[in-house]
Scaffold this motif. Structure first.
Motif, PDB file in Angstrom:
ATOM      1  N   SER A 111      31.776  39.373 -26.423  1.00  0.00           N
ATOM      2  CA  SER A 111      32.921  38.578 -27.157  1.00  0.00           C
ATOM      3  C   SER A 111      33.746  38.013 -26.049  1.00  0.00           C
ATOM      4  CB  SER A 111      33.492  39.545 -28.073  1.00  0.00           C
ATOM      5  OG  SER A 111      34.315  40.604 -27.239  1.00  0.00           O
ATOM      6  N   VAL A 112      33.845  36.630 -26.353  1.00  0.00           N
ATOM      7  CA  VAL A 112      34.813  35.956 -25.462  1.00  0.00           C
ATOM      8  C   VAL A 112      35.917  35.417 -26.287  1.00  0.00           C
ATOM      9  CG1 VAL A 112      35.073  34.037 -24.006  1.00  0.00           C
ATOM     10  CG2 VAL A 112      32.785  35.455 -24.171  1.00  0.00           C
ATOM     11  N   TYR A 113      37.249  35.592 -25.741  1.00  0.00           N
ATOM     12  CA  TYR A 113      38.481  35.196 -26.147  1.00  0.00           C
ATOM     13  C   TYR A 113      39.372  34.539 -25.333  1.00  0.00           C
ATOM     14  CZ  TYR A 113      42.759  36.070 -29.025  1.00  0.00           C
ATOM     15  OH  TYR A 113      44.096  35.870 -29.655  1.00  0.00           O
ATOM     16  N   ALA A 114      40.010  33.269 -25.495  1.00  0.00           N
ATOM     17  CA  ALA A 114      40.829  32.702 -24.584  1.00  0.00           C
ATOM     18  C   ALA A 114      42.044  31.984 -25.659  1.00  0.00           C
ATOM     19  CB  ALA A 114      40.256  31.400 -24.319  1.00  0.00           C
ATOM     20  N   GLY A 115      43.163  32.513 -25.263  1.00  0.00           N
ATOM     21  CA  GLY A 115      44.286  32.503 -26.048  1.00  0.00           C
ATOM     22  C   GLY A 115      45.405  32.101 -25.590  1.00  0.00           C
ATOM     23  N   SER A 116      46.734  31.577 -26.186  1.00  0.00           N
ATOM     24  CA  SER A 116      47.862  31.413 -25.835  1.00  0.00           C
ATOM     25  C   SER A 116      47.675  30.172 -24.539  1.00  0.00           C
ATOM     26  CB  SER A 116      48.628  32.769 -25.228  1.00  0.00           C
ATOM     27  OG  SER A 116      50.010  32.040 -25.073  1.00  0.00           O
ATOM     28  N   LEU A 117      47.116  29.257 -24.889  1.00  0.00           N
ATOM     29  CA  LEU A 117      46.740  28.091 -24.107  1.00  0.00           C
ATOM     30  C   LEU A 117      47.858  26.791 -24.520  1.00  0.00           C
ATOM     31  CD1 LEU A 117      42.948  28.015 -23.853  1.00  0.00           C
ATOM     32  CD2 LEU A 117      44.501  29.126 -22.430  1.00  0.00           C
ATOM     33  N   PRO A 118      48.657  26.661 -23.557  1.00  0.00           N
ATOM     34  CA  PRO A 118      49.750  25.556 -24.006  1.00  0.00           C
ATOM     35  C   PRO A 118      49.010  24.444 -24.147  1.00  0.00           C
ATOM     36  CG  PRO A 118      50.774  26.961 -22.483  1.00  0.00           C
ATOM     37  CD  PRO A 118      49.426  27.266 -22.615  1.00  0.00           C
ATOM     38  N   THR A 119      48.966  23.628 -25.259  1.00  0.00           N
ATOM     39  CA  THR A 119      48.132  22.239 -25.463  1.00  0.00           C
ATOM     40  C   THR A 119      48.765  21.404 -24.352  1.00  0.00           C
ATOM     41  OG1 THR A 119      49.364  21.409 -27.217  1.00  0.00           O
ATOM     42  CG2 THR A 119      47.351  22.755 -27.560  1.00  0.00           C
ATOM     43  N   GLU A 120      50.046  21.215 -23.912  1.00  0.00           N
ATOM     44  CA  GLU A 120      50.631  19.977 -23.126  1.00  0.00           C
ATOM     45  C   GLU A 120      50.107  20.412 -21.535  1.00  0.00           C
ATOM     46  OE1 GLU A 120      54.713  22.499 -22.359  1.00  0.00           O
ATOM     47  OE2 GLU A 120      54.821  20.504 -23.060  1.00  0.00           O
ATOM     48  N   VAL A 121      49.439  21.636 -21.147  1.00  0.00           N
ATOM     49  CA  VAL A 121      48.887  22.007 -19.880  1.00  0.00           C
ATOM     50  C   VAL A 121      47.542  21.855 -19.812  1.00  0.00           C
ATOM     51  CG1 VAL A 121      48.813  23.629 -18.338  1.00  0.00           C
ATOM     52  CG2 VAL A 121      51.100  23.306 -19.295  1.00  0.00           C
ATOM     53  N   PHE A 122      46.805  22.490 -21.003  1.00  0.00           N
ATOM     54  CA  PHE A 122      45.356  22.422 -20.909  1.00  0.00           C
ATOM     55  C   PHE A 122      44.731  21.313 -21.736  1.00  0.00           C
ATOM     56  CE2 PHE A 122      46.960  26.753 -20.110  1.00  0.00           C
ATOM     57  CZ  PHE A 122      45.962  27.019 -19.096  1.00  0.00           C
ATOM     58  N   LEU A 123      45.149  20.885 -22.782  1.00  0.00           N
ATOM     59  CA  LEU A 123      44.776  19.831 -23.360  1.00  0.00           C
ATOM     60  C   LEU A 123      45.633  18.456 -23.842  1.00  0.00           C
ATOM     61  CD1 LEU A 123      42.865  22.317 -25.655  1.00  0.00           C
ATOM     62  CD2 LEU A 123      41.718  20.864 -24.374  1.00  0.00           C
ATOM     63  N   PRO A 124      46.433  17.973 -22.888  1.00  0.00           N
ATOM     64  CA  PRO A 124      47.322  17.057 -23.240  1.00  0.00           C
ATOM     65  C   PRO A 124      46.869  15.969 -24.272  1.00  0.00           C
ATOM     66  CG  PRO A 124      46.435  16.839 -21.032  1.00  0.00           C
ATOM     67  CD  PRO A 124      46.040  18.275 -21.583  1.00  0.00           C
ATOM     68  N   GLY A 125      47.673  15.489 -25.000  1.00  0.00           N
ATOM     69  CA  GLY A 125      47.094  14.739 -26.048  1.00  0.00           C
ATOM     70  C   GLY A 125      46.651  15.366 -27.583  1.00  0.00           C
ATOM     71  N   LEU A 126      45.872  16.464 -27.296  1.00  0.00           N
ATOM     72  CA  LEU A 126      45.786  17.105 -28.523  1.00  0.00           C
ATOM     73  C   LEU A 126      46.685  17.356 -29.707  1.00  0.00           C
ATOM     74  CD1 LEU A 126      43.024  18.889 -29.847  1.00  0.00           C
ATOM     75  CD2 LEU A 126      44.529  20.616 -28.896  1.00  0.00           C
ATOM     76  N   ALA A 127      47.960  17.482 -29.198  1.00  0.00           N
ATOM     77  CA  ALA A 127      48.789  17.897 -30.204  1.00  0.00           C
ATOM     78  C   ALA A 127      49.331  16.442 -30.913  1.00  0.00           C
ATOM     79  CB  ALA A 127      50.152  18.637 -29.617  1.00  0.00           C
ATOM     80  N   ALA A 128      49.468  15.452 -30.293  1.00  0.00           N
ATOM     81  CA  ALA A 128      49.652  14.240 -30.907  1.00  0.00           C
ATOM     82  C   ALA A 128      48.507  14.025 -31.887  1.00  0.00           C
ATOM     83  CB  ALA A 128      49.979  13.159 -29.822  1.00  0.00           C
ATOM     84  N   ASP A 129      47.207  14.215 -31.657  1.00  0.00           N
ATOM     85  CA  ASP A 129      46.207  13.556 -32.403  1.00  0.00           C
ATOM     86  C   ASP A 129      46.193  14.679 -33.598  1.00  0.00           C
ATOM     87  OD1 ASP A 129      43.929  11.922 -32.513  1.00  0.00           O
ATOM     88  OD2 ASP A 129      42.503  13.390 -32.069  1.00  0.00           O
TER      89      ASP A 129
END
Length: 334
Positions: A111-129
């Motif tokens: 099992s793999v779990y990656a959590g609490s990743l701020p989108t502005e750091v790890f995935l900039p632009g995802l929140a706007a989309d």
């Protein structure tokens, strides 16, 4: 018997002000069905390859720390039996690698779990989309992705909108004042920052936790599907079961009712260091003072005086600054 959470029509949440008035101010959990059903991300998660391609458009290249568990734990991330360690390991990897391992076709061998990743750091632009119109302005969402998992019962010190994008999630909620019946673990040796409720993770009827039955009787169980969201006020305990082969959640953390620069938990830590070891009668005396001046069950402590005589306790942001300045001087020994 488990209770039910309040549900609100998504159409009523026209903007952040409506959300604050209708959802946040009552300080109770609220379910919002279909809150994020129209997101592009919600469409991408329907296929593993499409999700990998979609997230790759935004990936900034920063490594993430993922929880990795052997099949024996069945995705239940927790302490070892002696509380000295944990039943999973932490691995640093690229976000793309974590997503690839989670979305790999076939039965998962770990099992793999990656959590609490701020989108502005790890995935900039995802929140706007993938905008949430009623979310408070300036609040950046976080991404949580993994296989089926169970996250131990814990609390957050901030208000939380948890949006299910893929998979199904069951939240088991306990009110803040159930803390004494939850048998909370260490506050300085935790899996992800917050202490957990040990009784909520134990076998029902465990003799080590006799008071837990009182908390269990007050539990609220919430089942969310893709597109649904749950608002949880700060300090509400919640156990989270993610039940799909692929589970993705986006959440928003913020303080819905800020008063000043200090978080209440800082005050709690100072109170523990200054009061907890004192004799019971003295603790009771300080509890009365905290109630009178801070919690105010009977209203303002100077309500018997004209408002112009409330002094530093007057309802004015500048007075809050003066109280803080006095406390800081006293902490420095001034």
């Amino acid at each position: 018997m488990s209770g039910a959470a309040v549900e609100i029509d998504r159409a009523a949440l026209t903007d952040p002000a409506a959300f604050r008035r209708l959802v946040a101010e009552p300080c109770q959990p609220v379910v919002i069905r279909g809150a994020v059903a129209g997101w592009p991300l919600a469409e991408a998660v329907k296929d593993g390859a499409a999700l990998r391609d979609y997230l790759a458009r935004f990936e900034a290249g920063h490594p993430v720390e993922a929880f990795v568990g052997d099949p024996a734990i069945a995705g239940r991330y927790h302490y070892t039996d002696d509380l000295a360690g944990f039943n999973f390991r932490r691995e640093r990897m690229a976000l793309g690698e974590a997503v690839a391992r989670i979305t790999k076709p076939g039965e998962a061998t770990e099992s793999v779990y990656a959590g609490s990743l701020p989108t502005e750091v790890f995935l900039p632009g995802l929140a706007a989309d993938n905008a949430l119109p009623f979310a408070p302005a300036g609040v950046s969402p976080r991404l949580w992705i993994g296989h089926a998992s169970t996250i131990a019962c814990h609390y957050d010190m901030l208000d939380n909108i948890a949006c299910v994008v893929a998979g199904e999630r069951r939240f088991t909620l306990y009110p803040p004042d159930a803390i004494g019946d939850l048998y909370v673990g260490p506050i300085d040796h935790t899996m992800a920052g917050q202490p957990v409720a040990l009784a909520a993770e134990a076998t029902p009827g465990d003799p080590r936790y006799p008071r837990f039955e009182h908390a269990a009787a007050r539990a609220i169980t919430v089942d969310l599907g893709p597109g649904d969201a749950l608002y949880m006020p700060k300090l509400w305990w919640h156990r989270v079961e993610a039940r799909g082969a692929l589970n993705l959640l986006v959440n928003y953390w913020w303080d819905a009712f800020p008063v000043g620069p200090d978080q209440p938990f800082v005050t709690l830590l100072l109170a523990m260091s200054a009061i907890a070891a004192r004799p019971a009668p003295e603790r009771a005396a300080w509890a009365a003072w905290f109630d009178h001046y801070a919690f105010r069950p009977d209203g303002h402590p100077l309500a018997h005086l004209p408002e112009e005589r409330h002094g530093v306790l007057g309802d004015n942001p500048e007075n809050m600054k003066m109280l803080r300045a006095q406390a800081m001087r006293m902490l420095r020994g001034g």
